[in-house]
Design an enzyme around this catalytic site. Sequence first.
Site, PDB file in Angstrom:
ATOM      1  N   GLY A 124       0.919  -1.007   8.718  1.00 17.93           N
ATOM      2  CA  GLY A 124       2.535  -0.936   9.013  1.00 17.93           C
ATOM      3  C   GLY A 124       3.305  -1.808   8.220  1.00 17.93           C
ATOM      4  O   GLY A 124       3.372  -2.822   7.804  1.00 17.93           O
ATOM      5  N   SER A 125       4.447  -1.114   7.628  1.00 16.71           N
ATOM      6  CA  SER A 125       5.055  -1.392   6.592  1.00 16.71           C
ATOM      7  C   SER A 125       6.414  -0.717   6.068  1.00 16.71           C
ATOM      8  O   SER A 125       6.782   0.156   6.839  1.00 16.71           O
ATOM      9  CB  SER A 125       4.310  -2.005   5.351  1.00 16.71           C
ATOM     10  OG  SER A 125       3.347  -0.940   5.115  1.00 16.71           O
ATOM     11  N   ARG A 126       6.745  -1.096   4.825  1.00 16.10           N
ATOM     12  CA  ARG A 126       7.821   0.247   4.154  1.00 16.10           C
ATOM     13  C   ARG A 126       7.870   0.180   2.801  1.00 16.10           C
ATOM     14  O   ARG A 126       7.318  -0.953   2.299  1.00 16.10           O
ATOM     15  CB  ARG A 126       9.203  -0.449   4.879  1.00 16.10           C
ATOM     16  CG  ARG A 126       9.608  -1.780   4.294  1.00 16.10           C
ATOM     17  CD  ARG A 126      10.996  -2.035   5.080  1.00 16.10           C
ATOM     18  NE  ARG A 126      12.353  -1.627   4.196  1.00 16.10           N
ATOM     19  CZ  ARG A 126      13.440  -2.184   4.865  1.00 16.10           C
ATOM     20  NH1 ARG A 126      13.613  -2.565   6.027  1.00 16.10           N
ATOM     21  NH2 ARG A 126      14.446  -1.828   4.258  1.00 16.10           N
TER      22      ARG A 126
END
Length: 218
Positions: free
Chosen positions: A186-188
Amino acid sequence: MRFHPAGKKIIRNTLWVALALNLIGWLFITTSFFSSLLTLGTLVMLVMVLQFFRYPHRPVTTDEKLILSPADGKICVIEECEEKDYLKTRCLKVSIFMSPLNVHINWVPVPGTVTFLKHKEGEFYAAFKDKSAEENERFCTAIRLNDGREIMATQVAGALARRILNYLKPGQAVTQDLEMGFIRFGSRVDLYLPTDTKLNVKLGQKVTGSQTIIGELS
């Protein structure tokens, strides 16, 4: 289904943990309901880890005038801002939020030469929050295009992401079919583009890494 090398150790450890827990359940839990519940729980855990590290085969059509999405996910930010880590100029920022259900491979968005790589320590706020771009742990990658302009792609850690992998080297010539890196859990990814970039995406749109055209360079 193929699995990404970045997940090899985690998949192996998860498998061993699942086997160990089920063995303990088989030896010490006499109630069939709780034994079945433990088996189901470990199976769900294993399936989630396997799907996270899935490694899809994606043919990539390269084009130096196009900016391809560096990640799977959803467009969560489109705005003009000052890039402060390296470019130090006004840019068009496009951010892609990756949930734990997305493929977490990061691809090179444009062809060119790597001019800047820097890992910065930071916090682990939820990746969809605005302050995560400035305060979270991140890895910045700048690429010089053939016309001399530069763009930057920043891998940003999230609340669950504790490891950012980047496979590139300074001075390396890159194309859009190369993997830039991988972020676990989970990240960007934030893109900093020339302000005159013609965008092909909108806020909230789902994008596919190496396939969706984010924009066109003037």
